[in-house]
Design a protein around this motif. Sequence first.
Motif, PDB file in Angstrom:
ATOM      1  N   ARG A  26      76.277  -0.250 123.112  1.00  0.00           N
ATOM      2  CA  ARG A  26      74.879  -0.515 122.750  1.00  0.00           C
ATOM      3  C   ARG A  26      74.593  -0.183 121.284  1.00  0.00           C
ATOM      4  O   ARG A  26      73.576  -0.615 120.750  1.00  0.00           O
ATOM      5  N   ASN A  27      75.447   0.577 120.633  1.00  0.00           N
ATOM      6  CA  ASN A  27      75.209   0.996 119.248  1.00  0.00           C
ATOM      7  C   ASN A  27      75.963   0.146 118.231  1.00  0.00           C
ATOM      8  O   ASN A  27      76.087   0.541 117.080  1.00  0.00           O
ATOM      9  N   ARG A  28      76.480  -0.991 118.638  1.00  0.00           N
ATOM     10  CA  ARG A  28      77.216  -1.816 117.673  1.00  0.00           C
ATOM     11  C   ARG A  28      76.242  -2.419 116.671  1.00  0.00           C
ATOM     12  O   ARG A  28      75.045  -2.593 116.961  1.00  0.00           O
ATOM     13  N   PRO A  29      76.718  -2.725 115.463  1.00  0.00           N
ATOM     14  CA  PRO A  29      75.829  -3.230 114.406  1.00  0.00           C
ATOM     15  C   PRO A  29      75.138  -4.528 114.811  1.00  0.00           C
ATOM     16  O   PRO A  29      75.713  -5.362 115.493  1.00  0.00           O
ATOM     17  N   MET A  30      73.910  -4.675 114.364  1.00  0.00           N
ATOM     18  CA  MET A  30      73.115  -5.870 114.650  1.00  0.00           C
ATOM     19  C   MET A  30      72.699  -6.495 113.324  1.00  0.00           C
ATOM     20  O   MET A  30      72.638  -5.821 112.310  1.00  0.00           O
ATOM     21  N   THR A  31      72.389  -7.771 113.379  1.00  0.00           N
ATOM     22  CA  THR A  31      71.854  -8.475 112.226  1.00  0.00           C
ATOM     23  C   THR A  31      70.676  -9.323 112.689  1.00  0.00           C
ATOM     24  O   THR A  31      70.625  -9.734 113.842  1.00  0.00           O
ATOM     25  N   SER A  32      69.744  -9.547 111.800  1.00  0.00           N
ATOM     26  CA  SER A  32      68.578 -10.365 112.132  1.00  0.00           C
ATOM     27  C   SER A  32      68.861 -11.821 111.823  1.00  0.00           C
ATOM     28  O   SER A  32      69.519 -12.138 110.831  1.00  0.00           O
ATOM     29  N   VAL A  33      68.369 -12.692 112.685  1.00  0.00           N
ATOM     30  CA  VAL A  33      68.460 -14.135 112.451  1.00  0.00           C
ATOM     31  C   VAL A  33      67.086 -14.742 112.688  1.00  0.00           C
ATOM     32  O   VAL A  33      66.263 -14.182 113.405  1.00  0.00           O
ATOM     33  N   THR A  34      66.864 -15.867 112.077  1.00  0.00           N
ATOM     34  CA  THR A  34      65.627 -16.599 112.296  1.00  0.00           C
ATOM     35  C   THR A  34      65.991 -17.900 112.983  1.00  0.00           C
ATOM     36  O   THR A  34      66.880 -18.620 112.537  1.00  0.00           O
ATOM     37  N   ILE A  35      65.294 -18.166 114.077  1.00  0.00           N
ATOM     38  CA  ILE A  35      65.558 -19.389 114.833  1.00  0.00           C
ATOM     39  C   ILE A  35      64.227 -19.961 115.294  1.00  0.00           C
ATOM     40  O   ILE A  35      63.325 -19.223 115.691  1.00  0.00           O
ATOM     41  N   ARG A  36      64.114 -21.274 115.192  1.00  0.00           N
ATOM     42  CA  ARG A  36      62.872 -21.923 115.621  1.00  0.00           C
ATOM     43  C   ARG A  36      63.027 -22.302 117.094  1.00  0.00           C
ATOM     44  O   ARG A  36      63.955 -23.003 117.465  1.00  0.00           O
ATOM     45  N   ILE A  37      62.096 -21.806 117.907  1.00  0.00           N
ATOM     46  CA  ILE A  37      62.095 -22.073 119.340  1.00  0.00           C
ATOM     47  C   ILE A  37      60.684 -22.522 119.714  1.00  0.00           C
ATOM     48  O   ILE A  37      59.704 -21.919 119.267  1.00  0.00           O
ATOM     49  N   PRO A  38      60.562 -23.548 120.529  1.00  0.00           N
ATOM     50  CA  PRO A  38      59.223 -24.007 120.922  1.00  0.00           C
ATOM     51  C   PRO A  38      58.400 -22.882 121.548  1.00  0.00           C
ATOM     52  O   PRO A  38      58.933 -22.030 122.275  1.00  0.00           O
ATOM     53  N   GLU A  39      57.102 -22.895 121.257  1.00  0.00           N
ATOM     54  CA  GLU A  39      56.205 -21.838 121.736  1.00  0.00           C
ATOM     55  C   GLU A  39      56.208 -21.716 123.253  1.00  0.00           C
ATOM     56  O   GLU A  39      56.173 -20.603 123.792  1.00  0.00           O
ATOM     57  N   ASP A  40      56.267 -22.853 123.958  1.00  0.00           N
ATOM     58  CA  ASP A  40      56.248 -22.784 125.422  1.00  0.00           C
ATOM     59  C   ASP A  40      57.508 -22.109 125.969  1.00  0.00           C
ATOM     60  O   ASP A  40      57.450 -21.415 126.986  1.00  0.00           O
TER      61      ASP A  40
END
Length: 94
Positions: free
Chosen positions: A12-26
């Motif tokens: 659970r403590n492995r490194p994470m990175t942020s990504v931006t992804i477009r997903i429909p609101e619904d």
Amino acid sequence: MKIEALKKRLDRNRPMTSVTIRIPEDVIEDLKRLAPLLGFSGYQPLIRAYIGQGLRADLERFESETVTALIASLKRRGVSDEIIHEALNEVVHS
């Protein structure tokens, strides 16, 4: 997936990175509604779980296809089924 790689995936403590992804609101609304019903703290962990499931399935499929192709190649080169079986057992049990 090998045991060591699986252990790393479960950390659970492995490194994470942020990504931006477009997903429909619904879709986001559906994820938010489903997350607590499935035991997730929010929709983002649910998305990560869905990605992880798909990724593991694809990795297993492609790794399996590679092993199958390797076995076929070895057989074409005259390697006996017995030797292939012994080698596979050695890899699985190492």
